[in-house]
Motif scaffolding. Structure first.
Motif, PDB file in Angstrom:
ATOM      1  N   ARG A   1       0.772  -1.122  -0.298  1.00 25.08           N
ATOM      2  CA  ARG A   1       0.088   0.287   0.575  1.00 25.08           C
ATOM      3  C   ARG A   1       1.229   1.435   0.458  1.00 25.08           C
ATOM      4  NH1 ARG A   1      -5.472   1.091   0.977  1.00 25.08           N
ATOM      5  NH2 ARG A   1      -5.642  -1.158   1.067  1.00 25.08           N
ATOM      6  N   ILE A   2       2.010   0.758   0.257  1.00 23.60           N
ATOM      7  CA  ILE A   2       2.919   2.677   0.406  1.00 23.60           C
ATOM      8  C   ILE A   2       3.708   2.757  -0.670  1.00 23.60           C
ATOM      9  CG2 ILE A   2       4.991   3.617   1.293  1.00 23.60           C
ATOM     10  CD1 ILE A   2       5.076   1.264   4.486  1.00 23.60           C
ATOM     11  N   LEU A   3       3.719   1.459  -1.859  1.00 21.30           N
ATOM     12  CA  LEU A   3       3.976   1.189  -3.010  1.00 21.30           C
ATOM     13  C   LEU A   3       3.266   2.300  -4.160  1.00 21.30           C
ATOM     14  CD1 LEU A   3       5.924  -0.160  -4.494  1.00 21.30           C
ATOM     15  CD2 LEU A   3       4.138   0.076  -6.394  1.00 21.30           C
ATOM     16  N   ASP A   4       1.548   2.181  -3.773  1.00 22.30           N
ATOM     17  CA  ASP A   4       0.808   2.611  -4.234  1.00 22.30           C
ATOM     18  C   ASP A   4       0.565   3.934  -4.441  1.00 22.30           C
ATOM     19  OD1 ASP A   4      -0.017  -0.472  -5.401  1.00 22.30           O
ATOM     20  OD2 ASP A   4      -1.387  -0.654  -3.639  1.00 22.30           O
ATOM     21  N   GLN A   5       0.849   4.781  -2.618  1.00 23.78           N
ATOM     22  CA  GLN A   5       0.449   5.860  -2.531  1.00 23.78           C
ATOM     23  C   GLN A   5       2.034   6.755  -2.822  1.00 23.78           C
ATOM     24  OE1 GLN A   5      -0.474   5.768   1.978  1.00 23.78           O
ATOM     25  NE2 GLN A   5      -2.062   4.922   0.858  1.00 23.78           N
TER      26      GLN A   5
ATOM     27  N   PRO B   1       8.284   3.232  -4.646  1.00 26.93           N
ATOM     28  CA  PRO B   1       9.009   2.274  -4.048  1.00 26.93           C
ATOM     29  C   PRO B   1      10.344   2.331  -3.644  1.00 26.93           C
ATOM     30  CG  PRO B   1       9.619   2.150  -6.552  1.00 26.93           C
ATOM     31  CD  PRO B   1       8.273   2.940  -6.045  1.00 26.93           C
ATOM     32  N   VAL B   2      10.649   3.661  -4.248  1.00 25.76           N
ATOM     33  CA  VAL B   2      12.010   3.647  -3.662  1.00 25.76           C
ATOM     34  C   VAL B   2      12.092   4.024  -1.826  1.00 25.76           C
ATOM     35  CG1 VAL B   2      13.878   5.938  -3.773  1.00 25.76           C
ATOM     36  CG2 VAL B   2      12.343   5.259  -5.634  1.00 25.76           C
ATOM     37  N   LYS B   3      11.317   4.436  -0.609  1.00 23.20           N
ATOM     38  CA  LYS B   3      11.563   4.670  -0.027  1.00 23.20           C
ATOM     39  C   LYS B   3      11.498   3.032   0.795  1.00 23.20           C
ATOM     40  CE  LYS B   3      10.346   9.478   0.528  1.00 23.20           C
ATOM     41  NZ  LYS B   3       9.907  10.743   0.781  1.00 23.20           N
ATOM     42  N   PRO B   4      10.136   2.946   1.183  1.00 27.19           N
ATOM     43  CA  PRO B   4      10.370   1.005   1.498  1.00 27.19           C
ATOM     44  C   PRO B   4      10.776   0.695   1.025  1.00 27.19           C
ATOM     45  CG  PRO B   4       8.555   1.620  -0.082  1.00 27.19           C
ATOM     46  CD  PRO B   4       9.331   3.073  -0.241  1.00 27.19           C
ATOM     47  N   ILE B   5      11.734   0.492  -0.294  1.00 27.05           N
ATOM     48  CA  ILE B   5      13.060  -1.266  -0.096  1.00 27.05           C
ATOM     49  C   ILE B   5      14.257  -0.430   0.093  1.00 27.05           C
ATOM     50  CG2 ILE B   5      14.092  -1.348  -2.077  1.00 27.05           C
ATOM     51  CD1 ILE B   5      11.729  -1.315  -4.051  1.00 27.05           C
ATOM     52  N   SER B   6      14.971   1.202   0.171  1.00 23.60           N
ATOM     53  CA  SER B   6      16.263   1.777   0.407  1.00 23.60           C
ATOM     54  C   SER B   6      15.933   1.296   2.151  1.00 23.60           C
ATOM     55  CB  SER B   6      15.836   3.298   0.601  1.00 23.60           C
ATOM     56  OG  SER B   6      15.535   3.423  -1.293  1.00 23.60           O
ATOM     57  N   PHE B   7      14.798   1.319   2.760  1.00 23.72           N
ATOM     58  CA  PHE B   7      14.957   1.131   4.540  1.00 23.72           C
ATOM     59  C   PHE B   7      15.223   0.209   4.395  1.00 23.72           C
ATOM     60  CE2 PHE B   7      12.706   5.335   5.032  1.00 23.72           C
ATOM     61  CZ  PHE B   7      13.647   6.620   5.265  1.00 23.72           C
TER      62      PHE B   7
ATOM     63  N   ILE C   1      18.216   4.235  -8.311  1.00 24.49           N
ATOM     64  CA  ILE C   1      16.677   4.366  -7.582  1.00 24.49           C
ATOM     65  C   ILE C   1      16.371   6.194  -9.069  1.00 24.49           C
ATOM     66  CG2 ILE C   1      16.428   6.693  -6.060  1.00 24.49           C
ATOM     67  CD1 ILE C   1      18.177   5.232  -4.119  1.00 24.49           C
ATOM     68  N   ASN C   2      16.886   6.506  -9.754  1.00 22.27           N
ATOM     69  CA  ASN C   2      16.738   7.555 -10.429  1.00 22.27           C
ATOM     70  C   ASN C   2      16.190   7.090 -11.399  1.00 22.27           C
ATOM     71  OD1 ASN C   2      18.046   9.808  -9.024  1.00 22.27           O
ATOM     72  ND2 ASN C   2      19.664   9.463 -10.040  1.00 22.27           N
ATOM     73  N   THR C   3      15.984   6.078 -11.884  1.00 20.98           N
ATOM     74  CA  THR C   3      15.285   5.467 -12.405  1.00 20.98           C
ATOM     75  C   THR C   3      13.465   5.363 -12.376  1.00 20.98           C
ATOM     76  OG1 THR C   3      16.916   4.776 -14.473  1.00 20.98           O
ATOM     77  CG2 THR C   3      14.952   3.360 -14.466  1.00 20.98           C
ATOM     78  N   LEU C   4      13.600   4.901 -11.103  1.00 19.88           N
ATOM     79  CA  LEU C   4      12.533   3.842 -10.634  1.00 19.88           C
ATOM     80  C   LEU C   4      11.848   5.993 -10.006  1.00 19.88           C
ATOM     81  CD1 LEU C   4      13.864   1.582  -7.875  1.00 19.88           C
ATOM     82  CD2 LEU C   4      12.282   1.569  -9.746  1.00 19.88           C
ATOM     83  N   LYS C   5      12.633   6.816  -9.670  1.00 24.51           N
ATOM     84  CA  LYS C   5      11.695   8.199  -9.816  1.00 24.51           C
ATOM     85  C   LYS C   5      11.236   8.535 -10.698  1.00 24.51           C
ATOM     86  CE  LYS C   5      14.247   9.001  -5.125  1.00 24.51           C
ATOM     87  NZ  LYS C   5      14.885  10.644  -5.086  1.00 24.51           N
ATOM     88  N   LYS C   6      11.951   7.801 -11.774  1.00 27.74           N
ATOM     89  CA  LYS C   6      11.048   8.956 -12.462  1.00 27.74           C
ATOM     90  C   LYS C   6       9.718   8.122 -13.216  1.00 27.74           C
ATOM     91  CE  LYS C   6      15.456  11.077 -14.536  1.00 27.74           C
ATOM     92  NZ  LYS C   6      16.655  10.522 -15.825  1.00 27.74           N
ATOM     93  N   GLN C   7       9.676   6.890 -13.152  1.00 24.49           N
ATOM     94  CA  GLN C   7       8.737   5.840 -13.293  1.00 24.49           C
ATOM     95  C   GLN C   7       7.637   5.755 -12.679  1.00 24.49           C
ATOM     96  OE1 GLN C   7      10.580   2.232 -12.871  1.00 24.49           O
ATOM     97  NE2 GLN C   7      11.327   2.457 -14.631  1.00 24.49           N
ATOM     98  N   TRP C   8       7.464   6.309 -11.697  1.00 26.81           N
ATOM     99  CA  TRP C   8       6.674   6.331 -10.350  1.00 26.81           C
ATOM    100  C   TRP C   8       5.837   7.811 -10.895  1.00 26.81           C
ATOM    101  CZ3 TRP C   8       8.443   1.473 -10.426  1.00 26.81           C
ATOM    102  CH2 TRP C   8       7.062   0.179  -9.774  1.00 26.81           C
TER     103      TRP C   8
END
Length: 451
Positions: free
Chosen positions: A309-313, A316-322, A441-448
Motif C-alpha cells: 500500500r505504501i508503494l501504491d501511494q 517503491p524507492v523509500k520502502p525498499i531503501s529502508f 533509484i533515479n530511474t524508479l523515481k521517474k517511472q513512478w
C-alpha cells in the motif's frame, strides 16, 4: 461448482494456499532436520535435499509457466497443480524412507512450480495498476505467512506426533484450495499455438540440477557439466523459445532482480542455519527452534500488504531503501553474535532482518516486474520465479555445506563456525544488492512520478 467469471481475490488466495502449504512444509521440515539425520543416518548435506529437491523441482517447472499460460487455461493449470501437490503431500504423510520422502517433495515442487507463477500472472493481468501493489502484497502474504507459522508448527507437531504428521494436517487445506479455485477461476478456451521445446527443457533441467550438485559438493566435474548443458539450453532455446531471455536486456530489471534473489537466499539459508544452530549448537528442543523463527517471520508477513500500500501511494524507492539498509545491518550484527551463543540477541537480529524484508521484498518484486512491457510480463514472471527457486535451493545447499564443514573441523563449536560463515556470505550479498539498488533509484523515481 464452476464459475463463468473471474473472482480475482479468491483466485489469488486459492493459488496462494498451495504456495503457502509448500513453504509451510519447507520451513516446518527444516526444524526436523536433526531428527531426520538420526532416523535416516545421513549428515546435513544429505538431509538438505528435503528442501533443495523441492526447490529444484519448482525451478525446473517454473520456466514452463510462460508456455503453459500462453497455451492452456488458468483453470486447467490450477486443477493439475492442485492434484499434483495433493499427491505429494499424501505420499509424504506415510513416507517410510528418505527416498519416498524426496519423491513426495518433488510432486509438491511440480505443483507449486505451476501454481506460483499462475498466482502472480493473475495479479499482473487481472488486477488494475493502481491496486497492483496491494494485490501483490496480498498474494505474497499467503506465502510470507508460512515461514512465520512453519517452524513453530513443525516443532510442536513433531514433538507431539512425529514429523510425518506435519503432512497429515495439510490435506484438508489443499482440498479447500481446490474448491475455492473451482469457484473463482473460470474455465476459458485457450487455443494452443506453440510447440513444446523438449530439448531445451531437458538441457535446462540437467543444467540446473548439475549446478546445484556442483554447489552442494563443491565439484568441478558437476560445474563443467552444468555449463555444457546450460550452453546447450541457450542454443536450443534460441530456435523455439522456452524461456524468453530477452528480459535480461533491461538493465534496471537485472539490478532489481539481484535484490529479490538475495532476499530469497536469506530466507532459505536462515531457515536452515538458525533452527540447526539452536538445536545442535545451543542444545535446545525443536519446539524452541520453531518458536524462535515465529516473531520475525510474522512481522515480515504482516508488513507485506502494508508495504504494498505504501508503494501504491509514494512509490517503491523509500520502502525498499529502508528495508535493504535495515536487513544489511542486521545480517552483519547477527554474524558477529553467533560466537556469544546468546539466543535472545540472535532473536532480535532475526526480527530486524525480517522487518527489513517486510518493507522491501514485495516492492522489489513489483518494481522488478514493472520494468517489463505487458508482452514480456509472463516471461519476466517465469524468469524471476525460476531464479528465485533455484537461488533458494542453492542457498540451502551452500548453507548446509558450510554447516557440515564447520562440524567436521571443530566438534565442539562447529555449528557456530558454520552458521557464522553462512551469515557473513549473506551480508556480502546484501551489500551488493544495496549498491545495485542505489544505482536504480533515479530511474524508479521517474517511472513512478510518470505513473
Amino acid at each position: 461448482m464452476k464459475t463463468r467469471e473471474w473472482h480475482v481475490f479468491a483466485a489469488i488466495v486459492a493459488a496462494g494456499i498451495m504456495c503457502f502449504s509448500g513453504v509451510l512444509i519447507e520451513t516446518s521440515m527444516n526444524v526436523t532436520f536433526p531428527a531426520l539425520m538420526h532416523e535416516f543416518q545421513v549428515n546435513a548435506n544429505g538431509v538438505q535435499w528435503v528442501t533443495t529437491g523441492y526447490l529444484l523441482a519448482i525451478a525446473v517447472v517454473v520456466p514452463l509457466s510462460a508456455f503453459f499460460i500462453r497455451n492452456y487455461s488458468a483453470y486447467r493449470l490450477f486443477v493439475i497443480s492442485n492434484l499434483l501437490f495433493f499427491t505429494g503431500v499424501l505420499t509424504d504423510s506415510f513416507a517410510p524412507t528418505l527416498t519416498i520422502l524426496l519423491l513426495g517433495r518433488v510432486f509438491q515442487g511440480i505443483g507449486t512450480g505451476i501454481a506460483l507463477p499462475l498466482m502472480f500472472h493473475i495479479i499482473l493481468t487481472k488486477s488494475p495498476l493502481e491496486k497492483r501493489g496491494t494485490m501483490m502484497g496480498i498474494g505474497t502474504m499467503t506465502t510470507a505467512l508460512a515461514p512465520a507459522i512453519g517452524p513453530t508448527y513443525g516443532g510442536v507437531v513433531m514433538a507431539a506426533l512425529g514429523w510425518r504428521a506435519i503432512f497429515w494436517f495439510l490435506l484438508p487445506l489443499i482440498i479447500i484450495s481446490f474448491v475455492l479455485g473451482l469457484r473463482s477461476i473460470p474455465s476459458e478456451i485457450v487455443k494452443r499455438t506453440e510447440s513444446f521445446n523438449l530439448l531445451a527443457f531437458i538441457m535446462l533441467s540437467v543444467g540446473l540440477a548439475s549446478l546445484l550438485l556442483a554447489i552442494e559438493q563443491l565439484s568441478g566435474m558437476w560445474l563443467i557439466l552444468s555449463l555444457i548443458t546450460l550452453g546447450a539450453f541457450y542454443y536450443f532455446n534460441r530456435k523455439t523459445t522456452l524461456l524468453n531471455l530477452h528480459v535480461f536486456k533491461n538493465h534496471i530489471f537485472n539490478r532489481l532482480l539481484v535484490g529479490v534473489l538475495v532476499y530469497q537466499a536469506m530466507f532459505l539459508a536462515l531457515s536452515f542455519i538458525l533452527p540447526s544452530f539452536i538445536q545442535i549448537g545451543l542444545h535446545q528442543s525443536s519446539t524452541v527452534a520453531g518458536l524462535f523463527m515465529f516473531p520475525g517471520a510474522l512481522i515480515g508477513a504482516v508488513l507485506g500488504p502494508i508495504s504494498g500500500r505504501i508503494l501504491d501511494q509514494i512509490g517503491p524507492v523509500k520502502p525498499i531503501s529502508f528495508g535493504l539498509v535495515i536487513s544489511t545491518i542486521a545480517m552483519f550484527l547477527m554474524a558477529i553474535t553467533f560466537q556469544n551463543e546468546m539466543i535472545w540477541l540472535l532473536l532480535g537480529f532475526h526480527i530486524m532482518t525480517q522487518f527489513g524484508s517486510g518493507l522491501a521484498v514485495n516492492n522489489l518484486m513489483t518494481a522488478t516486474l514493472s520494468q517489463l512491457d505487458q508482452n514480456l510480463s509472463a516471461d519476466g514472471n517465469s524468469v524471476l520465479n525460476t531464479l528465485q527457486q533455484f537461488t533458494g535451493a542453492a542457498a540451502t545447499a551452500f548453507a548446509a555445506r558450510l554447516f557440515a564443514n564447520g562440524q567436521q573441523q571443530n566438534a565442539l563449536h562447529g555449528a557456530m563456525f558454520g552458521s557464522r560463515a553462512g551469515v557473513m556470505v549473506l551480508f556480502g550479498l546484501f551489500v551488493m544488492a544495496l549498491i545495485l539498488f542505489i544505482l536504480s533509484i533515479n530511474t524508479l523515481k521517474k517511472q513512478w512520478r510518470t505513473n
